[in-house]
Write a protein that holds these residues in place. Structure first.
Motif, PDB file in Angstrom:
ATOM      1  N   PHE A 183      10.839 -23.447  16.095  1.00 54.00           N
ATOM      2  CA  PHE A 183      11.700 -24.490  15.517  1.00 54.00           C
ATOM      3  C   PHE A 183      11.486 -24.528  13.997  1.00 54.00           C
ATOM      4  N   ALA A 184      10.206 -24.498  13.587  1.00 49.69           N
ATOM      5  CA  ALA A 184       9.877 -24.547  12.155  1.00 49.69           C
ATOM      6  C   ALA A 184      10.450 -23.326  11.446  1.00 49.69           C
ATOM      7  N   ASP A 185      10.292 -22.182  12.086  1.00 48.26           N
ATOM      8  CA  ASP A 185      10.772 -20.925  11.509  1.00 48.26           C
ATOM      9  C   ASP A 185      12.294 -21.002  11.266  1.00 48.26           C
ATOM     10  N   THR A 238       5.144 -31.435   8.318  1.00 48.18           N
ATOM     11  CA  THR A 238       4.683 -30.054   8.149  1.00 48.18           C
ATOM     12  C   THR A 238       5.801 -29.224   7.511  1.00 48.18           C
ATOM     13  N   THR A 239       7.012 -29.397   8.034  1.00 41.65           N
ATOM     14  CA  THR A 239       8.153 -28.667   7.470  1.00 41.65           C
ATOM     15  C   THR A 239       8.414 -29.172   6.049  1.00 41.65           C
ATOM     16  N   LEU A 240       8.300 -30.494   5.867  1.00 40.79           N
ATOM     17  CA  LEU A 240       8.519 -31.081   4.536  1.00 40.79           C
ATOM     18  C   LEU A 240       7.530 -30.513   3.517  1.00 40.79           C
ATOM     19  N   THR A 289       7.177 -36.790  19.459  1.00 41.16           N
ATOM     20  CA  THR A 289       6.142 -35.779  19.203  1.00 41.16           C
ATOM     21  C   THR A 289       6.682 -34.710  18.265  1.00 41.16           C
ATOM     22  N   ALA A 290       7.905 -34.271  18.538  1.00 41.82           N
ATOM     23  CA  ALA A 290       8.503 -33.236  17.682  1.00 41.82           C
ATOM     24  C   ALA A 290       8.652 -33.768  16.262  1.00 41.82           C
ATOM     25  N   TYR A 291       9.058 -35.039  16.138  1.00 38.67           N
ATOM     26  CA  TYR A 291       9.232 -35.608  14.803  1.00 38.67           C
ATOM     27  C   TYR A 291       7.884 -35.727  14.091  1.00 38.67           C
ATOM     28  N   ALA A 292       6.903 -36.311  14.814  1.00 33.92           N
ATOM     29  CA  ALA A 292       5.598 -36.554  14.177  1.00 33.92           C
ATOM     30  C   ALA A 292       4.937 -35.239  13.770  1.00 33.92           C
ATOM     31  N   ALA A 293       5.029 -34.231  14.639  1.00 31.67           N
ATOM     32  CA  ALA A 293       4.338 -32.969  14.357  1.00 31.67           C
ATOM     33  C   ALA A 293       5.175 -32.065  13.465  1.00 31.67           C
ATOM     34  N   GLY A 294       6.482 -32.255  13.484  1.00 29.10           N
ATOM     35  CA  GLY A 294       7.348 -31.297  12.795  1.00 29.10           C
ATOM     36  C   GLY A 294       7.858 -31.738  11.449  1.00 29.10           C
ATOM     37  N   ALA A 295       8.025 -33.065  11.259  1.00 32.14           N
ATOM     38  CA  ALA A 295       8.718 -33.496  10.042  1.00 32.14           C
ATOM     39  C   ALA A 295       7.908 -33.211   8.782  1.00 32.14           C
ATOM     40  N   ARG A 338      -4.289 -21.552  23.131  1.00 30.16           N
ATOM     41  CA  ARG A 338      -3.531 -22.482  23.978  1.00 30.16           C
ATOM     42  C   ARG A 338      -2.916 -23.630  23.210  1.00 30.16           C
ATOM     43  N   ARG A 339      -3.555 -24.019  22.106  1.00 31.31           N
ATOM     44  CA  ARG A 339      -3.034 -25.166  21.363  1.00 31.31           C
ATOM     45  C   ARG A 339      -2.219 -24.736  20.149  1.00 31.31           C
ATOM     46  N   ILE A 340      -1.781 -23.484  20.128  1.00 27.02           N
ATOM     47  CA  ILE A 340      -0.955 -23.023  19.003  1.00 27.02           C
ATOM     48  C   ILE A 340       0.279 -23.928  18.877  1.00 27.02           C
ATOM     49  N   CYS A 341       0.770 -24.097  17.659  1.00 23.79           N
ATOM     50  CA  CYS A 341       1.920 -24.984  17.419  1.00 23.79           C
ATOM     51  C   CYS A 341       3.114 -24.582  18.300  1.00 23.79           C
ATOM     52  N   PRO A 342       3.527 -25.464  19.213  1.00 24.23           N
ATOM     53  CA  PRO A 342       4.684 -25.116  20.049  1.00 24.23           C
ATOM     54  C   PRO A 342       5.998 -25.230  19.279  1.00 24.23           C
ATOM     55  N   GLY A 391      -6.703 -25.914   9.359  1.00 23.55           N
ATOM     56  CA  GLY A 391      -6.175 -25.971  10.723  1.00 23.55           C
ATOM     57  C   GLY A 391      -6.328 -27.372  11.298  1.00 23.55           C
ATOM     58  N   PHE A 392      -6.376 -27.455  12.619  1.00 21.17           N
ATOM     59  CA  PHE A 392      -6.651 -28.721  13.275  1.00 21.17           C
ATOM     60  C   PHE A 392      -8.024 -28.581  13.922  1.00 21.17           C
ATOM     61  N   PRO A 393      -8.887 -29.600  13.828  1.00 22.42           N
ATOM     62  CA  PRO A 393     -10.218 -29.455  14.433  1.00 22.42           C
ATOM     63  C   PRO A 393     -10.133 -29.325  15.952  1.00 22.42           C
ATOM     64  N   SER A 451      14.152 -23.806  11.070  1.00 27.67           N
ATOM     65  CA  SER A 451      14.477 -24.844  10.067  1.00 27.67           C
ATOM     66  C   SER A 451      14.209 -24.312   8.666  1.00 27.67           C
ATOM     67  N   LEU A 452      13.047 -23.648   8.488  1.00 27.01           N
ATOM     68  CA  LEU A 452      12.687 -23.177   7.152  1.00 27.01           C
ATOM     69  C   LEU A 452      13.685 -22.133   6.660  1.00 27.01           C
ATOM     70  N   PHE A 453      14.130 -21.270   7.576  1.00 27.23           N
ATOM     71  CA  PHE A 453      15.119 -20.283   7.149  1.00 27.23           C
ATOM     72  C   PHE A 453      16.395 -20.985   6.685  1.00 27.23           C
TER      73      PHE A 453
HETATM   74  C1  HEM Z   1       5.852 -25.397   8.756  1.00 23.75           C
HETATM   75  C2  HEM Z   1       5.870 -26.091   9.856  1.00 23.75           C
HETATM   76  C3  HEM Z   1       4.707 -26.268  10.803  1.00 23.75           C
HETATM   77  C4  HEM Z   1       3.392 -25.902  10.668  1.00 23.75           C
HETATM   78  C5  HEM Z   1       2.730 -25.164   9.508  1.00 23.75           C
HETATM   79  C6  HEM Z   1       2.710 -26.345  11.870  1.00 23.75           C
HETATM   80  C7  HEM Z   1       1.354 -26.149  12.108  1.00 23.75           C
HETATM   81  C8  HEM Z   1       0.696 -26.618  13.219  1.00 23.75           C
HETATM   82  C9  HEM Z   1      -0.721 -26.464  13.450  1.00 23.75           C
HETATM   83  C10 HEM Z   1      -1.717 -25.770  12.512  1.00 23.75           C
HETATM   84  C11 HEM Z   1      -0.992 -27.056  14.641  1.00 23.75           C
HETATM   85  C12 HEM Z   1      -2.360 -27.179  15.309  1.00 23.75           C
HETATM   86  C13 HEM Z   1      -2.623 -25.990  16.197  1.00 23.75           C
HETATM   87  C14 HEM Z   1      -4.025 -26.023  16.720  1.00 23.75           C
HETATM   88  O1  HEM Z   1      -4.393 -27.022  17.356  1.00 23.75           O
HETATM   89  O2  HEM Z   1      -4.765 -25.070  16.470  1.00 23.75           O
HETATM   90  C15 HEM Z   1       0.250 -27.597  15.176  1.00 23.75           C
HETATM   91  C16 HEM Z   1       0.360 -28.292  16.360  1.00 23.75           C
HETATM   92  C17 HEM Z   1       1.521 -28.814  16.840  1.00 23.75           C
HETATM   93  N1  HEM Z   1       2.779 -28.650  16.302  1.00 23.75           N
HETATM   94 FE1  HEM Z   1       3.223 -27.702  14.565  1.00 23.75          FE
HETATM   95  N2  HEM Z   1       3.602 -26.951  12.701  1.00 23.75           N
HETATM   96  C18 HEM Z   1       4.830 -26.927  12.093  1.00 23.75           C
HETATM   97  C19 HEM Z   1       6.019 -27.436  12.599  1.00 23.75           C
HETATM   98  C20 HEM Z   1       6.166 -28.010  13.838  1.00 23.75           C
HETATM   99  C21 HEM Z   1       7.442 -28.435  14.415  1.00 23.75           C
HETATM  100  C22 HEM Z   1       8.787 -28.285  13.713  1.00 23.75           C
HETATM  101  C23 HEM Z   1       7.164 -28.998  15.628  1.00 23.75           C
HETATM  102  C24 HEM Z   1       8.085 -29.592  16.654  1.00 23.75           C
HETATM  103  C25 HEM Z   1       9.386 -29.481  16.649  1.00 23.75           C
HETATM  104  C26 HEM Z   1       5.722 -28.922  15.826  1.00 23.75           C
HETATM  105  C27 HEM Z   1       5.058 -29.374  16.941  1.00 23.75           C
HETATM  106  C28 HEM Z   1       3.687 -29.302  17.112  1.00 23.75           C
HETATM  107  C29 HEM Z   1       2.980 -29.938  18.227  1.00 23.75           C
HETATM  108  C30 HEM Z   1       3.603 -30.765  19.353  1.00 23.75           C
HETATM  109  C31 HEM Z   1       1.623 -29.622  18.056  1.00 23.75           C
HETATM  110  C32 HEM Z   1       0.447 -30.031  18.955  1.00 23.75           C
HETATM  111  C33 HEM Z   1       0.176 -28.947  19.982  1.00 23.75           C
HETATM  112  C34 HEM Z   1      -1.062 -29.218  20.805  1.00 23.75           C
HETATM  113  O3  HEM Z   1      -1.951 -29.940  20.353  1.00 23.75           O
HETATM  114  O4  HEM Z   1      -1.179 -28.683  21.908  1.00 23.75           O
HETATM  115  N3  HEM Z   1       5.159 -28.304  14.732  1.00 23.75           N
HETATM  116  N4  HEM Z   1       1.266 -27.295  14.296  1.00 23.75           N
END
Ligand code: HEM
Length: 316
Positions: free
Chosen positions: A246-248, A105-107, A97-103, A238-242, A169-171, A250-252
């Protein structure tokens, strides 16, 4: 990542509106989503399983370099036995999950950073001057330098604002009837936040298309009156990016290290002038800069030596 980008796009499939359609057999006319999802699920499972299995094999063989996986596996009892425990399955899903959501976006943010540096040599020079003064040429930047690098931090905020990773954003679907500023939002409504518009709000960001880290600074210090893009680019509630912390981090680390050791510039045209980069972004839930060319050069033999030294320290 392409699968996620496609599947998260709202309104593409009728099954989103009528969830009972998911029970249709895949051969049924119009059930293309079922045939696609079969392929997609297997891609997503490969993303979850293949890197994990490789890493676990290295952990068992004692050759893994430190990572989230190695940290989580420390809590898994009897890792050497080869038996897959509940803790290991949880650890596998967390890392996937961390890879899929983080890789990506950070890239995407890092690609925007390279684009911004290739198009704005002044901002790059100022950041490098700050790094030279604070870090010097004997070592790479560390997290301890962060407080002393306000320009670099402002530059990262500007990358997040200038090219938001998820411009819409995310829908989200509302789980109950709601009323917001006089607008009735019935239960089940898909709502989309216009993050792109927030990033162009001229109340906070005059001349919003310009790349200007200075907009986040006042007398060389962070300006608390300017809206921090981290307040909207990571979603809300509640669904803010967890992974935002980590991203902050990594980006720094990535940005400070790249700026300290490399200089990025636009390629030159036939007359020796820098090419103007268009800076277009791709469409999709996650947006990336369209491919562009840039020249990347080491800042000197000292920089190269520092990078090589740090790579050999972690054995890569
Ligand atoms: C520049 C980097 C990143 C950006 C801009 C970003 C942005 C976002 C946004 C917009 C969402 C959707 C929030 C919502 O539903 O309103 C999200 C969800 C999420 N992000 Fe990130 N993200 C970043 C990096 C990361 C990293 C590094 C990780 C993990 C290590 C991560 C893990 C997640 C997960 C697990 C979710 C789903 C949360 C949920 O649905 O409850 N993200 N992110």
């Amino acid at each position: 990542m392409a699968v996620f980008n496609h599947a998260l796009f709202p309104g593409e499939y009728l099954a989103e509106k009528f969830p009972s359609l998911r029970f249709l057999p895949s051969w049924f006319p119009g059930a293309k989503f079922k045939r696609k999802s079969k392929v997609w699920v297997s891609a997503v499972h490969r993303l979850r399983d293949v890197p994990w299995e490789r890493t676990v094999a290295k952990i068992r063989g004692g050759t893994a370099i430190p990572s989230i996986a190695t940290s989580l596996m420390k809590d898994v009892p009897d890792v050497k036995s080869g038996e897959v425990t509940e803790e290991e399955v949880a650890a596998k899903k967390v890392t996937a999950t961390a890879y899929a959501a983080g890789a990506d976006t950070t890239l995407s943010t890092m690609q925007s950073f390279f684009l911004a540096m290739a198009s704005n040599p002044d901002a790059q020079r100022k950041a490098q001057a700050e790094l030279d003064a604070v870090v010097g040429r004997q070592r790479l930047p560390t997290f301890a330098d962060r407080e002393s690098l306000p320009y670099v931090c402002a530059l990262i905020s500007e990358c997040l604002r200038w090219r938001p990773v998820a411009p819409l954003g995310f829908p989200h679907r509302s789980t109950e009837d709601d009323c917001f500023r006089g607008y009735f939002i019935p239960k089940g409504t898909v709502t989309i936040a216009n993050v792109w518009a927030y990033s162009r709000d001229t109340r906070y960001y005059p001349d919003p298309e310009a790349f200007s880290p200075e907009r986040f600074l006042k007398d060389g210090k962070p300006n608390p009156d300017v809206l921090d893009p981290a307040a909207f680019v990571f979603g809300y509630g509640r669904r803010i990016c967890p992974g935002r912390h980590f991203a902050d981090a990594s980006l720094f680390m990535l940005t400070a290290t790249v700026l300290h050791t490399l200089t990025i510039s636009a390629p030159l045209d036939a007359h020796g002038h820098p090419v103007k980069l268009e800076g277009k972004m791709t469409a999709g839930v996650i947006s990336y800069p369209e491919p562009f060319e840039a020249d990347i050069k080491s800042r000197g033999s000292w920089a190269e030596a520092l990078v090589r030294e740090s790579c050999s320290a972690v054995n890569v």
